[in-house]
Design a protein around this motif. Structure first.
Motif, PDB file in Angstrom:
ATOM      1  N   THR A  86      -0.808   6.874 -12.407  1.00  0.00           N
ATOM      2  CA  THR A  86      -2.395   8.458 -11.656  1.00  0.00           C
ATOM      3  C   THR A  86      -2.379   8.973 -12.398  1.00  0.00           C
ATOM      4  O   THR A  86      -3.823   9.204 -12.288  1.00  0.00           O
ATOM      5  CB  THR A  86      -1.752   8.388 -10.356  1.00  0.00           C
ATOM      6  OG1 THR A  86      -1.800   6.729  -9.262  1.00  0.00           O
ATOM      7  CG2 THR A  86      -3.362   9.071  -9.127  1.00  0.00           C
ATOM      8  N   ARG A 123       4.133   2.692  -3.258  1.00  0.00           N
ATOM      9  CA  ARG A 123       4.141   1.182  -3.899  1.00  0.00           C
ATOM     10  C   ARG A 123       3.415  -0.090  -2.528  1.00  0.00           C
ATOM     11  O   ARG A 123       3.118  -0.442  -3.330  1.00  0.00           O
ATOM     12  CB  ARG A 123       5.315   0.965  -4.481  1.00  0.00           C
ATOM     13  CG  ARG A 123       5.628   1.140  -5.481  1.00  0.00           C
ATOM     14  CD  ARG A 123       5.556   0.766  -6.661  1.00  0.00           C
ATOM     15  NE  ARG A 123       4.097   1.239  -7.925  1.00  0.00           N
ATOM     16  CZ  ARG A 123       5.596   1.175  -8.978  1.00  0.00           C
ATOM     17  NH1 ARG A 123       6.357   0.465  -8.654  1.00  0.00           N
ATOM     18  NH2 ARG A 123       4.729   2.192  -9.894  1.00  0.00           N
ATOM     19  N   GLU A 145       0.095   0.202  -2.682  1.00  0.00           N
ATOM     20  CA  GLU A 145      -0.505  -0.548  -3.463  1.00  0.00           C
ATOM     21  C   GLU A 145      -0.340  -1.931  -3.702  1.00  0.00           C
ATOM     22  O   GLU A 145      -1.612  -2.426  -3.660  1.00  0.00           O
ATOM     23  CB  GLU A 145       0.483  -0.038  -4.817  1.00  0.00           C
ATOM     24  CG  GLU A 145      -0.390   0.755  -5.664  1.00  0.00           C
ATOM     25  CD  GLU A 145       0.545   1.412  -6.413  1.00  0.00           C
ATOM     26  OE1 GLU A 145       0.214   2.364  -6.757  1.00  0.00           O
ATOM     27  OE2 GLU A 145       1.162   0.653  -7.000  1.00  0.00           O
TER      28      GLU A 145
END
Ligand code: DC
Length: 226
Positions: free
Chosen positions: A19, A158, A161
């Motif tokens: 990111t 994670r 995501e």
């Protein structure tokens, strides 16, 4: 910035490297190179071919025979190609995440990837993220950062995501996968995950991407290690 203005960003899984690296590259008009995606693409191909992931010479040969390309589409999305097939989505599958460290620890695989990565960085205007960028791939990069965060936070990021992408995983599974992967990445013999002594350590736990970017830019404008 000087002619070699490369920025190296290393750290464990889920620390926020991609990111941050992507935003930073956009901000500086640099090329973003996600080296993890390259190891993932190779792991994806090895799994698809049903290769034995403990066969080091087989994996080294595979690396030599594989063309991995990173490009940015007109909307600014980073795409990953393996032998001209778009694998951008597939390389994030949990099966690839679970196995990629086995592929990435093979010396012959790393040699090939590092060669490609150094070539990509020759412009001197890249943000490259990975595990061994500051220590091994680009030891002369003037700007080096090591991002980290607590295991809980990294697993949570994670997990969110993966959930958004529609994968059926539990937080505990993601946490275990990250823990195992960090262990393999940090303990391998060739170019393990380790902070370069001159890298600036940033704990991103509780920080927004914008806050991290600000810290990195302040360091870059202050002249990095020089
Ligand atoms: O950054 P990532 O989670 O997509 O990386 C996937 C795997 O690739 C990671 O577990 C270790 C390996 N890797 C590596 O060994 N060296 C790099 N420079 C980048 C990634």
């Amino acid at each position: 910035m000087e002619s070699n203005g490369n920025i190296a960003i290393d750290g464990p899984a889920g620390a926020g490297k991609s990111t941050i690296a992507r935003l930073l590259a956009e901000r500086l008009n640099y090329l973003y190179i996600d080296t993890g995606a390259m190891y993932r693409a190779l792991a994806w191909k090895a799994l698809r071919k049903g290769l034995d992931l403990t066969d080091e010479s087989g994996l080294s040969r595979l690396a030599e025979d594989t063309e991995i390309m990173l490009r940015v589409d007109p909307e600014g999305k980073n795409l990953v190609y393996c032998d001209h097939v778009d694998v951008t989505e597939d390389i994030r599958l949990p099966e690839v995440s679970r196995n990629v460290s086995l592929v990435a620890k093979v010396p012959g695989v790393r040699r090939r990837m590092v060669e490609l990565q150094r070539r990509m960085a020759s412009s001197g205007r890249v943000v490259m993220d990975g595990r061994d960028i500051g220590t091994h791939v680009l030891p002369d990069a003037p700007y080096k950062f090591f991002l980290t965060a607590s295991l809980d936070e990294r697993a949570r990021r994670r997990f969110m995501e993966l959930k958004q992408q529609g994968h059926a995983v539990t937080l505990d599974e993601v946490k275990e996968e990250i823990r195992m992967r960090d262990h393999t990445d940090a303990k391998r013999e060739v170019a393990p995950l380790v902070q370069a002594p001159e890298a600036m350590l940033i704990d991103t736990t509780g920080l927004s991407p914008e806050e991290v970017i600000r810290m990195i830019l302040a360091r870059c404008h202050g002249g990095g290690k020089h």
